[in-house]
Design a protein around this motif. Structure first.
Motif, PDB file in Angstrom:
ATOM      1  N   PHE A 260       0.960  -1.273   0.001  1.00 29.60           N
ATOM      2  CA  PHE A 260       0.014   0.175  -0.237  1.00 29.60           C
ATOM      3  C   PHE A 260       0.980   1.225  -0.042  1.00 29.60           C
ATOM      4  O   PHE A 260       1.600   1.627   0.906  1.00 29.60           O
ATOM      5  CB  PHE A 260      -0.943   0.051   1.121  1.00 29.60           C
ATOM      6  N   VAL A 261       0.893   1.841  -1.144  1.00 31.38           N
ATOM      7  CA  VAL A 261       1.814   2.969  -1.205  1.00 31.38           C
ATOM      8  C   VAL A 261       0.912   4.184  -1.692  1.00 31.38           C
ATOM      9  O   VAL A 261      -0.038   4.197  -2.646  1.00 31.38           O
ATOM     10  CB  VAL A 261       2.894   2.839  -2.565  1.00 31.38           C
ATOM     11  N   ALA A 262       1.040   5.437  -0.989  1.00 28.28           N
ATOM     12  CA  ALA A 262       0.227   6.661  -1.319  1.00 28.28           C
ATOM     13  C   ALA A 262       1.419   7.592  -1.709  1.00 28.28           C
ATOM     14  O   ALA A 262       2.578   7.340  -1.523  1.00 28.28           O
ATOM     15  CB  ALA A 262      -0.465   7.087  -0.155  1.00 28.28           C
ATOM     16  N   GLY A 263       0.801   8.645  -2.049  1.00 29.14           N
ATOM     17  CA  GLY A 263       1.796   9.601  -2.430  1.00 29.14           C
ATOM     18  C   GLY A 263       1.263  10.854  -3.209  1.00 29.14           C
ATOM     19  O   GLY A 263      -0.077  11.035  -3.158  1.00 29.14           O
ATOM     20  N   THR A 264       2.033  11.994  -3.391  1.00 26.84           N
ATOM     21  CA  THR A 264       1.656  13.371  -4.079  1.00 26.84           C
ATOM     22  C   THR A 264       2.653  13.828  -4.708  1.00 26.84           C
ATOM     23  O   THR A 264       4.061  13.538  -4.654  1.00 26.84           O
ATOM     24  CB  THR A 264       1.203  14.018  -2.720  1.00 26.84           C
ATOM     25  N   GLY A 265       2.329  15.062  -5.437  1.00 25.47           N
ATOM     26  CA  GLY A 265       3.459  15.670  -6.360  1.00 25.47           C
ATOM     27  C   GLY A 265       2.724  16.041  -7.593  1.00 25.47           C
ATOM     28  O   GLY A 265       2.427  15.215  -8.226  1.00 25.47           O
ATOM     29  N   THR A 266       3.325  17.053  -8.053  1.00 25.45           N
ATOM     30  CA  THR A 266       3.035  17.654  -9.364  1.00 25.45           C
ATOM     31  C   THR A 266       4.010  16.786 -10.140  1.00 25.45           C
ATOM     32  O   THR A 266       4.942  16.260  -9.767  1.00 25.45           O
ATOM     33  CB  THR A 266       3.146  19.244  -9.803  1.00 25.45           C
ATOM     34  N   ILE A 267       3.841  16.726 -11.407  1.00 30.39           N
ATOM     35  CA  ILE A 267       4.632  16.376 -12.468  1.00 30.39           C
ATOM     36  C   ILE A 267       4.729  17.165 -13.788  1.00 30.39           C
ATOM     37  O   ILE A 267       3.614  17.704 -14.171  1.00 30.39           O
ATOM     38  CB  ILE A 267       4.491  14.906 -12.725  1.00 30.39           C
ATOM     39  N   ASP A 268       6.022  17.302 -14.466  1.00 34.28           N
ATOM     40  CA  ASP A 268       5.892  17.831 -15.723  1.00 34.28           C
ATOM     41  C   ASP A 268       6.170  16.768 -16.542  1.00 34.28           C
ATOM     42  O   ASP A 268       6.497  15.764 -16.638  1.00 34.28           O
ATOM     43  CB  ASP A 268       6.766  19.016 -15.765  1.00 34.28           C
ATOM     44  N   ASP A 269       6.197  17.430 -18.189  1.00 35.42           N
ATOM     45  CA  ASP A 269       6.417  16.442 -19.357  1.00 35.42           C
ATOM     46  C   ASP A 269       7.436  15.547 -19.096  1.00 35.42           C
ATOM     47  O   ASP A 269       7.734  14.395 -19.601  1.00 35.42           O
ATOM     48  CB  ASP A 269       6.254  17.119 -20.468  1.00 35.42           C
ATOM     49  N   ALA A 270       8.738  16.252 -18.507  1.00 37.51           N
ATOM     50  CA  ALA A 270       9.891  15.545 -18.390  1.00 37.51           C
ATOM     51  C   ALA A 270      10.145  14.693 -17.076  1.00 37.51           C
ATOM     52  O   ALA A 270      11.099  13.833 -17.054  1.00 37.51           O
ATOM     53  CB  ALA A 270      10.772  16.452 -18.197  1.00 37.51           C
ATOM     54  N   GLY A 271       8.986  14.604 -16.363  1.00 38.91           N
ATOM     55  CA  GLY A 271       8.864  13.372 -15.284  1.00 38.91           C
ATOM     56  C   GLY A 271       9.421  14.217 -14.080  1.00 38.91           C
ATOM     57  O   GLY A 271       9.618  13.380 -13.056  1.00 38.91           O
ATOM     58  N   LYS A 272       9.531  15.407 -14.053  1.00 42.10           N
ATOM     59  CA  LYS A 272      10.409  16.047 -12.713  1.00 42.10           C
ATOM     60  C   LYS A 272       8.873  16.236 -11.718  1.00 42.10           C
ATOM     61  O   LYS A 272       7.988  16.943 -11.978  1.00 42.10           O
ATOM     62  CB  LYS A 272      10.828  17.340 -12.726  1.00 42.10           C
ATOM     63  N   VAL A 273       9.280  15.832 -10.396  1.00 41.30           N
ATOM     64  CA  VAL A 273       8.385  15.894  -9.470  1.00 41.30           C
ATOM     65  C   VAL A 273       8.476  17.346  -8.876  1.00 41.30           C
ATOM     66  O   VAL A 273       9.360  17.628  -8.177  1.00 41.30           O
ATOM     67  CB  VAL A 273       8.425  14.651  -8.605  1.00 41.30           C
ATOM     68  N   GLY A 274       7.188  17.729  -8.449  1.00 44.81           N
ATOM     69  CA  GLY A 274       7.306  19.407  -7.785  1.00 44.81           C
ATOM     70  C   GLY A 274       6.499  19.124  -6.299  1.00 44.81           C
ATOM     71  O   GLY A 274       5.561  18.448  -6.076  1.00 44.81           O
ATOM     72  N   PRO A 275       6.559  20.421  -5.829  1.00 43.00           N
ATOM     73  CA  PRO A 275       5.984  20.333  -4.383  1.00 43.00           C
ATOM     74  C   PRO A 275       4.499  20.543  -4.446  1.00 43.00           C
ATOM     75  O   PRO A 275       4.149  21.192  -5.560  1.00 43.00           O
ATOM     76  CB  PRO A 275       6.852  21.487  -3.541  1.00 43.00           C
ATOM     77  N   ILE A 276       3.768  20.533  -3.373  1.00 40.61           N
ATOM     78  CA  ILE A 276       2.175  20.632  -3.331  1.00 40.61           C
ATOM     79  C   ILE A 276       1.936  21.153  -1.679  1.00 40.61           C
ATOM     80  O   ILE A 276       2.966  21.587  -0.904  1.00 40.61           O
ATOM     81  CB  ILE A 276       1.530  19.391  -3.431  1.00 40.61           C
ATOM     82  N   GLY A 277       0.733  21.710  -1.991  1.00 40.65           N
ATOM     83  CA  GLY A 277       0.381  22.267  -0.449  1.00 40.65           C
ATOM     84  C   GLY A 277      -0.267  21.068   0.425  1.00 40.65           C
ATOM     85  O   GLY A 277      -0.802  20.201  -0.154  1.00 40.65           O
ATOM     86  N   GLY A 278      -0.439  21.449   1.645  1.00 43.29           N
ATOM     87  CA  GLY A 278      -1.155  20.649   2.405  1.00 43.29           C
ATOM     88  C   GLY A 278      -0.450  19.200   2.805  1.00 43.29           C
ATOM     89  O   GLY A 278      -1.374  18.091   2.974  1.00 43.29           O
ATOM     90  N   ILE A 279       0.633  19.219   2.928  1.00 42.76           N
ATOM     91  CA  ILE A 279       1.469  17.827   2.808  1.00 42.76           C
ATOM     92  C   ILE A 279       0.734  16.954   4.272  1.00 42.76           C
ATOM     93  O   ILE A 279       1.070  15.907   4.262  1.00 42.76           O
ATOM     94  CB  ILE A 279       2.942  18.077   2.694  1.00 42.76           C
ATOM     95  N   GLU A 280       1.100  17.997   5.317  1.00 52.38           N
ATOM     96  CA  GLU A 280       0.545  17.358   6.573  1.00 52.38           C
ATOM     97  C   GLU A 280      -0.713  16.317   6.523  1.00 52.38           C
ATOM     98  O   GLU A 280      -0.744  15.288   7.111  1.00 52.38           O
ATOM     99  CB  GLU A 280       0.680  18.475   7.819  1.00 52.38           C
ATOM    100  N   MET A 281      -1.631  17.152   5.902  1.00 60.67           N
ATOM    101  CA  MET A 281      -3.132  16.556   5.959  1.00 60.67           C
ATOM    102  C   MET A 281      -2.837  15.215   4.909  1.00 60.67           C
ATOM    103  O   MET A 281      -3.681  14.349   5.320  1.00 60.67           O
ATOM    104  CB  MET A 281      -4.026  17.577   5.317  1.00 60.67           C
ATOM    105  N   LYS A 282      -2.171  15.447   3.885  1.00 56.16           N
ATOM    106  CA  LYS A 282      -2.191  14.133   2.975  1.00 56.16           C
ATOM    107  C   LYS A 282      -1.544  13.177   3.799  1.00 56.16           C
ATOM    108  O   LYS A 282      -1.876  11.966   3.405  1.00 56.16           O
ATOM    109  CB  LYS A 282      -1.423  14.694   1.747  1.00 56.16           C
TER     110      LYS A 282
END
Length: 362
Positions: A278-300
């Protein structure tokens, strides 16, 4: 009236007054709390989240859950009691209203913006996933938006493919602005385009659009400086070799990009990326596959652990905040790219978790 009775009555009246004040006194704050999680390998509202046709897919078990945050609406004003409860609740965060809704953004504007970001995140997730699997994806620069009452309105349209500007071939969206600003306000810019209807018809037929039209737009001065502009924003449109549909309602924003991309990779490859974990996660992603930060990490993190997650794929830029308050039983895994995430999932699958890149507060 006995003195004791009078004191009790006065205290009761004061309490009632404070209670009324707390209920009716509005404060300029908004609340964030853990939202639901959704397994990108599973179903939502009775249909698969990821639907792929035109390419062989494979059954996938385990979980690759995207996570969400609930927020109070842009038009909702918390009362004093709600704010105090939120401040005291461990899993909730109360923040100034303008932090979530700057510049007086309305509920409708916020919903529209979130929907656009969600749509773009799906597009980038598809591109990143296919490129991770070395599956070619064709890209082209298009007119993304046309500003109302701008010089380009009526001449250029959303979806037009931009082949060249002033005869110079266009390779990426930024090239368009670079070439336009070489002009002075009042000068003409020549665009070589494939009109949106022709481009759409060619894509539907599985062909490359042929031929171009030349249109001329007269520049004007930008409202905030002396740059020459025509009133468009350029973007990237992709043509995929098969169909990938993402079905998920009532979710907005860009933060599910990474988990969508991994779900697509899992369905297009034999075996399970998670090894049934069971893996969960978060993060934006661009076309090149780079993962970017998000808001509300504590709640996630809280939402993921409540759903049963053992591992949480965490954008590198969110690591310090996430590591400051990790729910019991949840292991944070630091990721910077989709390749990092795939490598970490391989370690999880193999039980080599001691070598996973972790998050620290430093």
């Amino acid at each position: 009236m006995p003195r004791r009775t009078a004191t009790m009555l006065a205290s009761t009246l004061v309490f009632i007054a404070l209670l009324c004040a707390g209920v009716f006194f509005k404060v300029p704050y908004a609340e964030m709390s853990p939202g639901p999680t959704v397994n990108t390998l599973g179903s939502a509202d009775g249909e698969p989240v990821l639907q792929i046709s035109g390419r062989k897919t494979y059954p996938a078990t385990g979980h690759l859950n995207m996570t969400t945050v609930r927020v109070t609406g842009a038009d909702y004003r918390m009362n004093l009691f709600e704010a105090m409860y939120g401040w005291l609740a461990h899993d909730n965060v109360v923040v100034p209203h303008d932090t979530l809704y700057p510049d007086g953004k309305t509920e409708e504007q916020s919903t529209q913006e979130n929907a656009e970001e969600f749509s773009q995140s799906q597009e980038s997730a598809k591109v990143a996933a296919l490129r991770e699997l070395d599956i070619p994806v064709k890209s082209r620069v298009v007119v993304a938006t046309v500003v109302k009452d701008s010089p380009a309105e009526g001449t250029l349209h959303a979806g037009d493919v931009i082949r060249a500007v002033d005869g110079t071939p266009i390779e990426k969206p930024g090239d368009v602005a670079d070439l336009v600003v070489k002009h002075k306000p009042g000068e003409k810019v020549e665009f070589s385009i494939v009109p949106a209807p022709d481009a759409a018809a060619a894509e539907k037929a599985g062909k490359e659009p042929e031929g171009t039209e030349k249109v001329t737009v007269t520049t004007v001065k930008a409202p905030d400086d002396d740059r020459a502009i025509v009133g468009i924003a350029a973007g990237t449109d992709h043509t995929f070799p098969f169909t990938i549909d993402i079905h998920l309602a009532d979710v907005g924003g860009p933060s599910a990009g990474l988990m969508f991309a991994l779900g697509i990779v899992d369905k297009l490859t034999p075996g399970d990326l998670t090894g049934g974990k069971f893996v969960a996660g978060t993060g934006t992603i661009d076309d090149a596959g780079k993962v970017g930060p998000i808001g509300g990490i504590e709640m996630k993190l809280v939402g993921a652990r409540n759903a049963g997650a053992e591992y949480f794929l965490t954008p590198g830029d969110n690591c310090a905040t996430a590591a400051s308050d990790i729910p019991d039983g949840l292991k944070l895994v630091k990721v910077e790219t989709i390749e990092d995430a795939a490598d970490s999932l391989e370690k999880i699958r193999a039980g080599e978790t001691a070598g996973l890149p972790s998050c620290t507060t430093g």
